[in-house]
Design a protein around this motif. Structure first.
Motif, PDB file in Angstrom:
ATOM      1  N   THR A 241       0.809  -1.205   0.000  1.00 16.11           N
ATOM      2  CA  THR A 241       0.000   0.000   0.000  1.00 16.11           C
ATOM      3  C   THR A 241       0.849   1.264   0.000  1.00 16.11           C
ATOM      4  O   THR A 241       1.860   1.328   0.686  1.00 16.11           O
ATOM      5  N   VAL A 242       0.409   2.226  -0.798  1.00 14.56           N
ATOM      6  CA  VAL A 242       1.065   3.528  -0.812  1.00 14.56           C
ATOM      7  C   VAL A 242       0.012   4.580  -0.500  1.00 14.56           C
ATOM      8  O   VAL A 242      -1.112   4.510  -1.002  1.00 14.56           O
ATOM      9  N   VAL A 243       0.354   5.517   0.329  1.00 15.43           N
ATOM     10  CA  VAL A 243      -0.567   6.612   0.587  1.00 15.43           C
ATOM     11  C   VAL A 243       0.030   7.868  -0.039  1.00 15.43           C
ATOM     12  O   VAL A 243       1.203   8.170   0.146  1.00 15.43           O
ATOM     13  N   VAL A 244      -0.769   8.550  -0.838  1.00 19.23           N
ATOM     14  CA  VAL A 244      -0.263   9.709  -1.559  1.00 19.23           C
ATOM     15  C   VAL A 244      -0.663  10.996  -0.859  1.00 19.23           C
ATOM     16  O   VAL A 244      -1.825  11.171  -0.483  1.00 19.23           O
ATOM     17  N   GLY A 245       0.281  11.862  -0.682  1.00 17.83           N
ATOM     18  CA  GLY A 245      -0.039  13.167  -0.138  1.00 17.83           C
ATOM     19  C   GLY A 245       0.202  13.291   1.349  1.00 17.83           C
ATOM     20  O   GLY A 245      -0.067  14.333   1.932  1.00 17.83           O
ATOM     21  N   ARG A 246       0.676  12.226   1.939  1.00 15.02           N
ATOM     22  CA  ARG A 246       1.042  12.348   3.349  1.00 15.02           C
ATOM     23  C   ARG A 246       2.071  11.284   3.682  1.00 15.02           C
ATOM     24  O   ARG A 246       2.301  10.370   2.893  1.00 15.02           O
ATOM     25  N   SER A 247       2.641  11.368   4.856  1.00 16.52           N
ATOM     26  CA  SER A 247       3.669  10.412   5.251  1.00 16.52           C
ATOM     27  C   SER A 247       3.078   9.035   5.487  1.00 16.52           C
ATOM     28  O   SER A 247       1.928   8.907   5.897  1.00 16.52           O
TER      29      SER A 247
END
Lengths: 342, 342
Positions: A145-151
DNA sequence: CTGAAAGCGCTAACAT
DNA sequence: ATGTTAGCGCTTTCAG
């Protein structure tokens, strides 16, 4: 309205028509080495003739590979719209397709993510900062999983544009135009606003403008920006900034509206910089200088990160703090910024 | 970033843990009649304990039912965003889920539709007017298809809000406020603009305002609206309308901008009505009276139409002209309309 | 280089 | 009421 499904041709049909076995047909259609010349041609011909399209579900059931990336996003966000478009493009370059899922009345973010998992996505992309940390960690445990726009957190990698650099770009630009009284319109509580505020302070110090640091309350929406503008315009003339950097475009646009109605010209009377380079910022009538988070860059980095994780070996699950991919934002100069008036 | 898939539990695992056969487990998990009391409990318990989630792909492969509705939309359209949200809700009530697909750089509308078909959707929803008629007919031939926002063709049912009624609502509202010089800002070439223009004329006649019919060139975008406003403001005072109805909100907003900068108050100096009731229209700072196409109503009608087609018998493929479902739009009154000034 | 056959995880007849 | 057994359409060893 449409007819009932008119029995799609199956792989057997193609194979039969081509006079080969399904195994051969399968290899040919996926461009795998093995079958040669004669076989390839007849299979392709047959497939074309029958209008064959492989059954995605059957394929993935058998292959255990879905080539699917699940994207959790907010349909009503223009920024997400750009990201989705860019992600699709980037995914294509890796032979992947996107499955989109969005939060609605009947489905919260966790539910939307489950739906994606049900499609057997090989990777998950979470856009937006609203998913709870714990939920994020949970997802990360089940699927890359990758979260975009935050750490990121724990097993989840974050892909984001540096807010520090973003504010540096903004302040640099204004300083170069001669501005010194550069105010920052703050965002809502949260890590993003914190990072931007900190970036602003730091950039001001870099320019020796420590004494001019001026952070005014703002928010996310147009009306928040409008209130901010009223507050600023209510100050005695000398204490008014000559330039404003806003937490985001919406806020900048709200402020701009009020300022213009006050009879102040932009950028002659006041320069404004927004954040996000959103579609409204680009309108000819608005023409707002803004910091772009470079959606294309974010998307590429996201897909690359994910692709690496299932092509190669499991990513080193190093210290839980440094799992971020940080790219540089870009300054998009438009008509809302200009030299400080003499 | 995330761990590799940790071997999801399968139906066999659940069945085994519950001490029943897969058949029983399957029935229980889908809430089918048959298994009773004891069995149900133990299966549910086992499923919960193992964190079982059925493999959607396997199910549908076996059941030949996907319970999936494919939606082709434009990620960057706020109106589509609302429709998608409403569609999801409506789909849920019919036990259906949505698969979203959008046009991107690598995929045109036909490609996006193919992707949906690859997911074995049971029905297709096409949002937006840009898909070619022939492509539409083709899709309709392969799968029950509804197109939202415009008339259907051949096998494809159209679901739309009546533009005639919409303009009637707008003109009625203004007439009631005492306006007579009500101008209409035209849209781009196309069937939608044609319908609205015609609706305007008709509504004006209903009010005995034949002589006041005043159609000015406009367009889709803010800047088109701005040009229109310039044109109108360039007229001699007597010939200026006291109210404007625009083809859409964007156009209305562009016009509004120019009008306000001309020092004309809204609605005191001029009333404006938009079309679409888009998010920008709702902003406190914009506060635009607008015609809503009732996305929730459109969505419900769409899903109902589709659901009927695969639950029940094939829909009568009647005359190719009357396959539309037409709903009524709603007038949303905000601050941009007011009584005509004395 | 090609074909036959064994599943992928689930559902649905058909038995029991 | 429950279990057994074929497949769904495809991929993929494994022989030929």
């Amino acid at each position: 309205m449409g007819s009932p499904p008119p029995a799609r041709p199956r792989l057997v049909d193609v194979a039969q028509a081509a006079g080969v076995s399904t195994a051969t047909a399968s290899l040919v259609l996926r461009g795998r080495p093995g079958p040669s010349g004669a076989a390839r041609e007849s299979v392709h011909a047959a497939a074309a003739r029958l209008g064959y399209r492989p059954d995605r579900n059957a394929s993935l059931l058998a292959a255990r590979r879905t080539h699917l990336l699940g994207v959790l996003f907010d349909v009503s966000s223009p920024f997400h719209a750009e990201l989705v478009t860019a992600l699709d493009e980037a995914a294509g370059e890796h032979g992947l397709d996107l499955v989109l899922s969005t939060v609605t009345g009947r489905r919260d973010e966790a539910g939307a993510a489950d739906l994606l998992l049900d499609f057997r996505c090989e990777g998950l992309v979470i856009l937006g900062p609203t998913l709870k940390r714990s939920a994020l960690v949970d997802l990360g445990g089940r699927c890359p999983t990758v979260v975009v726009g935050r750490s990121g957190t724990g097993p989840v990698t974050g892909v984001l544009a540096s807010d520090r650099v973003g504010l540096e770009l903004a302040v640099d630009h204004l300083a170069r135009l001669g501005h010194r009284q550069i105010a920052y319109v703050d965002g809502p509580p949260g890590s993003i606003a914190t990072a931007r505020r900190r970036g602003y302070r730091q950039a001001m110090r870099h320019h020796g403008l420590d004494g001019e640091i001026d952070i005014v309350a703002g928010g996310v929406t147009e009306s928040a920006g409008a209130s901010t503008a009223h507050a600023v315009l209510g100050r005695p003339r000398r204490q008014r900034p000559t330039a404003l950097i806003a937490y985001n475009d919406r806020c900048a646009i709200g402020a701009r509206d009020v300022i213009m109605r006050h009879g102040i010209e932009i950028p002659e009377g006041l320069s404004i910089i927004g954040y996000d380079d959103s579609p409204p910022a680009r309108l000819g009538t608005v023409d707002l200088t803004s910091i772009s988070q470079d959606p294309v860059g974010l998307a590429r980095a996201t897909v690359a990160t994910l692709a690496r994780s299932f092509d190669g070996e499991a990513v080193a699950q190093g210290s839980s703090r440094h799992t971020d991919v940080v790219i540089s934002p870009r300054l998009v100069i438009r008509g809302s910024t200009g030299p400080v008036s003499a």
